[in-house]
Design an enzyme around this catalytic site. Structure first.
Site, PDB file in Angstrom:
ATOM      1  N   LEU A 141      -1.253  -5.509  -3.578  1.00  0.00           N
ATOM      2  CA  LEU A 141       0.067  -4.908  -3.057  1.00  0.00           C
ATOM      3  C   LEU A 141      -0.305  -3.886  -2.238  1.00  0.00           C
ATOM      4  CD1 LEU A 141       2.821  -5.260  -5.802  1.00  0.00           C
ATOM      5  CD2 LEU A 141       2.251  -6.866  -3.827  1.00  0.00           C
ATOM      6  N   ASP A 142       0.226  -3.554  -1.144  1.00  0.00           N
ATOM      7  CA  ASP A 142      -0.141  -2.190  -0.339  1.00  0.00           C
ATOM      8  C   ASP A 142       0.265  -1.173  -1.175  1.00  0.00           C
ATOM      9  OD1 ASP A 142      -0.451  -3.865   1.945  1.00  0.00           O
ATOM     10  OD2 ASP A 142       1.247  -3.863   2.743  1.00  0.00           O
ATOM     11  N   LYS A 143      -0.356   0.046  -0.869  1.00  0.00           N
ATOM     12  CA  LYS A 143      -0.194   1.336  -1.520  1.00  0.00           C
ATOM     13  C   LYS A 143       1.457   1.485  -1.764  1.00  0.00           C
ATOM     14  CE  LYS A 143      -1.013   6.439  -1.156  1.00  0.00           C
ATOM     15  NZ  LYS A 143      -1.654   7.346  -0.537  1.00  0.00           N
ATOM     16  N   THR A 145       3.979  -0.560  -1.370  1.00  0.00           N
ATOM     17  CA  THR A 145       4.900  -1.536  -2.098  1.00  0.00           C
ATOM     18  C   THR A 145       4.691  -1.782  -3.629  1.00  0.00           C
ATOM     19  OG1 THR A 145       4.330  -3.147   0.148  1.00  0.00           O
ATOM     20  CG2 THR A 145       4.981  -4.079  -1.936  1.00  0.00           C
ATOM     21  N   ARG A 243       5.468  -7.639   6.281  1.00  0.00           N
ATOM     22  CA  ARG A 243       5.727  -6.361   7.277  1.00  0.00           C
ATOM     23  C   ARG A 243       5.608  -6.907   8.547  1.00  0.00           C
ATOM     24  NH1 ARG A 243       2.197  -1.739   5.022  1.00  0.00           N
ATOM     25  NH2 ARG A 243       3.107  -0.568   6.465  1.00  0.00           N
TER      26      ARG A 243
END
Length: 303
Positions: A141-143, A145, A243
């Site tokens: 997961l993105d930082k 998210t 996104r």
């Protein structure tokens, strides 16, 4: 359900009816779909025994047989610094775990200097329990998210889960809050994603990019603020996929300033809410729901 347990550093399991009549080779190659290199190593190490005897991979297995695979967990944790963190675990057994990642931390370190990551925290947690193994994230997961992330506790299990992810047998569903009202209550965004050569971290829809498919369903709309809450399910796992796709169709995430969202929330409003799959060793159905760990802008109930 398959009876499995960790015995010291070994994996022990009782062969279920579903696997009756297979050879060991078929179980490794066709059911678990392990990499050729891994299968070769198991063969060379004579690591698999049936009913307390070492057997060739051509051996036919039968329901009720006891299989032992040696040294599956005889691995050291990767060279991650131990960083004690307060982690919410949604599921855990001897073979894998699912953590609820808060926003604001990386899934794993990209350099040795990065120690404040979820992976560092999990390594610390397992070492405190004296568990050996190799912590391996199956997806990321993105930082900024939040939500559910699946980790394997050994490279053996990680190899199986990696293939399951490739074959879309691990279902990931996200909730997101975006700008604008959708014309359709559900739909599919199929648009390839590639790097943006003008920006080091940004991605974009590009005809030369990798295939990317996102399914969405609108679950709520806030007319006063012109915001929609949706569920998103991924068929692929490209970097920044949700996104990029939502921005591409004119509905950027709240707080996602990199892709056109307004800074009305302190981060992108994206949360990995649900995760489900069939456990590769026990064959049990694993389903988790990750609660929000911050004041996520949940529009449920608003019209």
């Amino acid at each position: 359900m398959v009876q499995t347990k960790k015995v010291n550093n070994h994996l022990q399991l009782i062969i279920p009816d579903d696997w009756d009549g297979l050879t060991i080779e078929q179980l490794l190659k066709e059911v678990w779909q392990l990499p050729k290199k891994r299968i070769h190593q198991l063969r060379m190490d004579k690591a698999i025994g049936m009913n307390e005897r070492i057997v060739p991979f051509s051996e036919v297995i039968h329901s009720g047989d006891c299989m032992l695979i040696e040294n599956i967990f005889n691995e050291h944790h990767a060279n991650f610094s131990r960083t004690k963190k307060d982690i919410q675990f949604l599921y855990e057994d001897d073979f894998l775990l699912i953590a609820n990642k808060p926003a604001g931390i990386l899934t794993h370190p990209n350099t040795r200097d990065e120690t404040n990551t979820l992976t560092n925290g999990i390594v610390s947690y397992l070492q405190e329990k004296n568990e050996r193994g190799k912590v391996q994230h199956v997806h990321r997961l993105d930082k900024d998210t939040s939500g559910a992330i699946l980790f394997a506790k050994s490279s053996f299990v990680g190899s199986i889960l990696d293939r399951m992810l490739e074959e879309r047998r691990i279902k990931r569903t996200y909730t997101a809050v975006v700008h604008g009202k959708f014309e359709k209550m559900r739909g599919t965004i199929q648009a390839p994603i590639g790097r943006n050569r003008h920006h080091p971290t940004r991605r974009r829809v590009s005809k030369n990019g990798q295939d990317a498919i996102t399914h969405y369903q609108v679950i709520s709309f806030d007319a006063r603020n012109n915001q929609s809450q949706i569920l998103c399910r991924l068929d692929t796992g490209r970097t920044h996929q949700i996104r990029v796709h939502l921005s591409h169709i004119g509905h950027p995430l709240l707080g996602d300033v990199l892709y056109g969202g307004q800074p009305v929330f302190y981060r992108q409003a994206l949360h990995a809410k649900y995760l489900s799959f069939t456990h590769p060793l026990t064959l049990e159905k694993v389903q988790v729901e990750a609660s929000y760990l911050d004041d996520f802008p949940d529009l449920l109930g608003e019209k």
